[in-house]
Motif scaffolding. Structure first.
Motif, PDB file in Angstrom:
ATOM      1  N   LEU A  92      60.732  16.124  23.239  1.00 22.94           N
ATOM      2  CA  LEU A  92      61.825  16.714  23.998  1.00 22.94           C
ATOM      3  C   LEU A  92      62.028  15.923  25.287  1.00 22.94           C
ATOM      4  O   LEU A  92      61.089  15.765  26.072  1.00 22.94           O
ATOM      5  CB  LEU A  92      61.521  18.170  24.343  1.00 22.94           C
ATOM      6  N   VAL A  93      63.247  15.432  25.494  1.00 27.67           N
ATOM      7  CA  VAL A  93      63.563  14.656  26.695  1.00 27.67           C
ATOM      8  C   VAL A  93      64.717  15.351  27.420  1.00 27.67           C
ATOM      9  O   VAL A  93      65.864  15.307  26.956  1.00 27.67           O
ATOM     10  CB  VAL A  93      63.950  13.201  26.362  1.00 27.67           C
ATOM     11  N   ALA A  94      64.404  16.018  28.528  1.00 29.23           N
ATOM     12  CA  ALA A  94      65.448  16.614  29.364  1.00 29.23           C
ATOM     13  C   ALA A  94      65.924  15.548  30.343  1.00 29.23           C
ATOM     14  O   ALA A  94      65.117  14.887  30.999  1.00 29.23           O
ATOM     15  CB  ALA A  94      64.901  17.824  30.115  1.00 29.23           C
ATOM     16  N   VAL A  95      67.245  15.374  30.437  1.00 25.59           N
ATOM     17  CA  VAL A  95      67.813  14.282  31.232  1.00 25.59           C
ATOM     18  C   VAL A  95      68.761  14.843  32.285  1.00 25.59           C
ATOM     19  O   VAL A  95      69.660  15.636  31.961  1.00 25.59           O
ATOM     20  CB  VAL A  95      68.585  13.296  30.331  1.00 25.59           C
ATOM     21  N   TYR A  96      68.545  14.434  33.526  1.00 25.57           N
ATOM     22  CA  TYR A  96      69.512  14.774  34.575  1.00 25.57           C
ATOM     23  C   TYR A  96      69.580  13.630  35.582  1.00 25.57           C
ATOM     24  O   TYR A  96      68.607  13.365  36.294  1.00 25.57           O
ATOM     25  CB  TYR A  96      69.142  16.079  35.291  1.00 25.57           C
TER      26      TYR A  96
ATOM     27  N   LEU B  25      66.128   5.769  32.471  1.00 23.02           N
ATOM     28  CA  LEU B  25      66.259   6.322  31.130  1.00 23.02           C
ATOM     29  C   LEU B  25      66.011   5.298  30.025  1.00 23.02           C
ATOM     30  O   LEU B  25      65.378   5.621  29.006  1.00 23.02           O
ATOM     31  CB  LEU B  25      67.650   6.947  30.979  1.00 23.02           C
ATOM     32  N   ALA B  26      66.483   4.086  30.193  1.00 29.14           N
ATOM     33  CA  ALA B  26      66.268   3.069  29.155  1.00 29.14           C
ATOM     34  C   ALA B  26      64.781   2.805  28.943  1.00 29.14           C
ATOM     35  O   ALA B  26      64.308   2.697  27.803  1.00 29.14           O
ATOM     36  CB  ALA B  26      66.993   1.777  29.538  1.00 29.14           C
TER      37      ALA B  26
ATOM     38  N   GLU C 171      56.223  18.748  13.178  1.00 25.58           N
ATOM     39  CA  GLU C 171      55.022  19.573  13.020  1.00 25.58           C
ATOM     40  C   GLU C 171      54.380  19.824  14.384  1.00 25.58           C
ATOM     41  O   GLU C 171      53.810  20.885  14.631  1.00 25.58           O
ATOM     42  CB  GLU C 171      54.041  18.863  12.082  1.00 25.58           C
ATOM     43  N   TYR C 172      54.507  18.825  15.254  1.00 19.64           N
ATOM     44  CA  TYR C 172      53.986  18.917  16.614  1.00 19.64           C
ATOM     45  C   TYR C 172      55.114  18.608  17.599  1.00 19.64           C
ATOM     46  O   TYR C 172      56.061  17.881  17.269  1.00 19.64           O
ATOM     47  CB  TYR C 172      52.838  17.927  16.829  1.00 19.64           C
ATOM     48  N   VAL C 173      54.992  19.135  18.816  1.00 22.23           N
ATOM     49  CA  VAL C 173      56.029  18.950  19.830  1.00 22.23           C
ATOM     50  C   VAL C 173      55.384  18.512  21.141  1.00 22.23           C
ATOM     51  O   VAL C 173      54.314  19.005  21.523  1.00 22.23           O
ATOM     52  CB  VAL C 173      56.818  20.260  20.072  1.00 22.23           C
ATOM     53  N   CYS C 174      56.035  17.582  21.825  1.00 22.41           N
ATOM     54  CA  CYS C 174      55.621  17.203  23.176  1.00 22.41           C
ATOM     55  C   CYS C 174      56.879  16.910  23.982  1.00 22.41           C
ATOM     56  O   CYS C 174      57.989  16.934  23.441  1.00 22.41           O
ATOM     57  CB  CYS C 174      54.681  16.003  23.174  1.00 22.41           C
ATOM     58  N   PHE C 175      56.727  16.658  25.261  1.00 16.34           N
ATOM     59  CA  PHE C 175      57.879  16.339  26.099  1.00 16.34           C
ATOM     60  C   PHE C 175      57.675  14.981  26.754  1.00 16.34           C
ATOM     61  O   PHE C 175      56.560  14.470  26.851  1.00 16.34           O
ATOM     62  CB  PHE C 175      58.102  17.406  27.175  1.00 16.34           C
ATOM     63  N   LEU C 176      58.763  14.417  27.215  1.00 16.16           N
ATOM     64  CA  LEU C 176      58.725  13.214  28.038  1.00 16.16           C
ATOM     65  C   LEU C 176      59.840  13.343  29.065  1.00 16.16           C
ATOM     66  O   LEU C 176      61.012  13.467  28.695  1.00 16.16           O
ATOM     67  CB  LEU C 176      58.915  11.948  27.198  1.00 16.16           C
ATOM     68  N   ASP C 177      59.491  13.365  30.331  1.00 15.04           N
ATOM     69  CA  ASP C 177      60.517  13.397  31.371  1.00 15.04           C
ATOM     70  C   ASP C 177      61.275  12.079  31.369  1.00 15.04           C
ATOM     71  O   ASP C 177      60.716  11.010  31.070  1.00 15.04           O
ATOM     72  CB  ASP C 177      59.894  13.647  32.742  1.00 15.04           C
ATOM     73  N   ALA C 178      62.547  12.134  31.741  1.00 17.82           N
ATOM     74  CA  ALA C 178      63.438  10.984  31.582  1.00 17.82           C
ATOM     75  C   ALA C 178      63.113   9.815  32.494  1.00 17.82           C
ATOM     76  O   ALA C 178      63.619   8.710  32.282  1.00 17.82           O
ATOM     77  CB  ALA C 178      64.888  11.418  31.809  1.00 17.82           C
ATOM     78  N   ASP C 179      62.262  10.025  33.496  1.00 23.54           N
ATOM     79  CA  ASP C 179      61.855   8.904  34.360  1.00 23.54           C
ATOM     80  C   ASP C 179      60.425   8.465  34.085  1.00 23.54           C
ATOM     81  O   ASP C 179      59.872   7.647  34.820  1.00 23.54           O
ATOM     82  CB  ASP C 179      62.040   9.252  35.836  1.00 23.54           C
ATOM     83  N   ASP C 180      59.811   8.986  33.023  1.00 22.83           N
ATOM     84  CA  ASP C 180      58.443   8.628  32.665  1.00 22.83           C
ATOM     85  C   ASP C 180      58.439   7.849  31.351  1.00 22.83           C
ATOM     86  O   ASP C 180      59.486   7.624  30.734  1.00 22.83           O
ATOM     87  CB  ASP C 180      57.591   9.897  32.528  1.00 22.83           C
ATOM     88  N   TRP C 181      57.256   7.472  30.894  1.00 27.76           N
ATOM     89  CA  TRP C 181      57.173   6.748  29.621  1.00 27.76           C
ATOM     90  C   TRP C 181      55.783   6.916  29.014  1.00 27.76           C
ATOM     91  O   TRP C 181      54.815   7.230  29.709  1.00 27.76           O
ATOM     92  CB  TRP C 181      57.503   5.270  29.803  1.00 27.76           C
TER      93      TRP C 181
ATOM     94  N   TYR D  17      53.327   8.825  34.386  1.00 26.90           N
ATOM     95  CA  TYR D  17      54.052   9.788  35.205  1.00 26.90           C
ATOM     96  C   TYR D  17      54.497   9.107  36.496  1.00 26.90           C
ATOM     97  O   TYR D  17      53.696   8.846  37.388  1.00 26.90           O
ATOM     98  CB  TYR D  17      53.126  10.973  35.494  1.00 26.90           C
ATOM     99  N   ARG D  18      55.791   8.789  36.570  1.00 27.36           N
ATOM    100  CA  ARG D  18      56.327   8.070  37.719  1.00 27.36           C
ATOM    101  C   ARG D  18      56.330   8.979  38.954  1.00 27.36           C
ATOM    102  O   ARG D  18      56.856  10.085  38.925  1.00 27.36           O
ATOM    103  CB  ARG D  18      57.742   7.586  37.425  1.00 27.36           C
ATOM    104  N   GLN D  19      55.771   8.475  40.050  1.00 26.21           N
ATOM    105  CA  GLN D  19      55.663   9.259  41.283  1.00 26.21           C
ATOM    106  C   GLN D  19      56.796   8.910  42.240  1.00 26.21           C
ATOM    107  O   GLN D  19      57.010   7.745  42.559  1.00 26.21           O
ATOM    108  CB  GLN D  19      54.321   9.003  41.947  1.00 26.21           C
ATOM    109  N   HIS D  20      57.496   9.950  42.703  1.00 26.56           N
ATOM    110  CA  HIS D  20      58.591   9.777  43.659  1.00 26.56           C
ATOM    111  C   HIS D  20      58.240  10.519  44.941  1.00 26.56           C
ATOM    112  O   HIS D  20      57.940  11.715  44.906  1.00 26.56           O
ATOM    113  CB  HIS D  20      59.900  10.363  43.129  1.00 26.56           C
ATOM    114  N   ALA D  21      58.323   9.859  46.068  1.00 23.63           N
ATOM    115  CA  ALA D  21      58.061  10.527  47.346  1.00 23.63           C
ATOM    116  C   ALA D  21      59.058  11.640  47.599  1.00 23.63           C
ATOM    117  O   ALA D  21      58.755  12.623  48.264  1.00 23.63           O
ATOM    118  CB  ALA D  21      58.114   9.514  48.489  1.00 23.63           C
TER     119      ALA D  21
END
Length: 325
Positions: free
Chosen positions: A7-11, A17-18, A84-94, A200-204
């Motif tokens: 699951l990739v939620a994008v905003y 994103l690429a 069968e399994y589910v995970c997530f990935l935030d749109a600024d991570d990889w 997990y990309r860190q943003h100040a």
């Protein structure tokens, strides 16, 4: 059945994103479904999603007409999950290229219900691996307990049946995702781990690092979790663990109010103080640990006024004034 749904939620994530999508398309595990939900982006994110979906039919895109928040967007994607399994990935991570494959191998070898990834906290100039305790697997109750103190994080793959039973909590835009993680752990027989890495990309300037009245939402997210536990009729032991967690968070959010109150508007300060008092009043003190509440700064106190005096003295003596939380 597809093996894994991501699951990739994008905003407004066009800058990253690429890289996010490339990390999924380059996975050594090929049998994946990538459900991207654009949560009302106003930048080029929708165009990027369209281009990638045309290149690879494993990518499915859903466009929302307004911004609803990450949890809502993930739940929309979860309804389309075929894995069968589910995970997530935030749109600024990889993900590292073998991350999903390594997680699935743990599911198949150890018959667990959830698998934690290794998490690399990636700053602009360096990376730090989130330290996990040394374990092969945990029972669900122990994983729940350890998640309360962040001994284990909330980046994992879960059996789809558990995830669909407990979708993302949408009570608050921030903080409510912790509730979903803890319910998943609590309803897992065993929780394993793999060596696959989530970057997990860190943003100040991320929402959790900014001084905002939204910090008080943490208290409401905690209340939502308590309601879920009551509805599930969990044991007294679990309820006590969580009520003690809520009490510690109350003191922690009061520290935020003490340190940063002057950076909020008068209306925001009044709101925050009212939230703190409301939670102070509705904590079930019968469930609080005597060992914890005998400590100065953590005593419930017989009145709200005395509690406030205690917190002022405690944080002043600890030297928190002027420091960031």
């Amino acid at each position: 059945m597809t093996k894994v749904t991501v699951l990739v939620a994008v905003y407004n994530a066009s800058a990253y994103l690429a890289e996010c999508l490339d990390s999924l398309l380059n996975q050594t595990l090929r049998d994946i479904q990538i459900v991207c939900v654009d949560d009302g982006s106003t930048d080029a994110s929708q165009t990027i999603l369209s281009d990638y979906a045309q290149k690879d039919d494993r990518i499915e895109t859903i466009l929302l007409d307004a911004n609803h928040g990450q949890a809502y967007a993930r739940n929309v994607g979860l309804q389309k999950a075929k894995g069968e399994y589910v995970c997530f990935l935030d749109a600024d991570d990889w993900y590292a290229a073998d991350a999903l494959d390594l997680a699935v191998k743990v599911f198949e070898k150890d018959k667990v219900d959830a698998v934690l990834f290794n998490v690399s906290m990636d700053y602009p100039d360096h990376s730090v691996i989130y330290p996990l305790p040394d374990f092969e697997s945990l029972d669900g109750k122990e994983a729940f307990r350890m998640s309360l103190t962040w001994q284990i994080h909330g980046v994992y793959m879960i059996r789809a049946g558990i995830h669909k039973r407990f979708p993302y909590d949408t009570t608050c835009r921030l903080y409510s995702d912790d509730n979903t993680t803890r319910l998943h752990f609590l309803h897992s027989q065993r929780v394993g781990r793999c060596s696959g890495v989530y970057h997990y990309r860190q943003h100040a300037g991320s929402a959790t690092h900014v001084v905002s009245v939204r910090r008080f939402d943490y208290l409401r997210a905690n209340e939502s979790m308590k309601r879920s536990l009551v509805d599930l009729n969990v044991s007294q032991e679990i309820m006590s663990l969580y009520e003690n967690h809520r009490w510690l968070n109350l003191v922690g959010v009061y520290m935020f109010y003490f340190v940063h109150g002057k950076e909020l508007t008068k209306e925001e300060r009044c709101y925050g103080l009212a939230e703190l008092r409301r939670v102070w009043e509705n904590i079930d003190r019968r469930l609080l640990s005597r060992r914890q509440t005998l400590k100065f700064g953590y005593c419930p106190m017989p009145s709200w006024t005395l509690f406030r005096v205690q917190e002022w003295l405690y944080f002043t003596l600890r030297g928190f004034l002027g420091k960031n939380v």
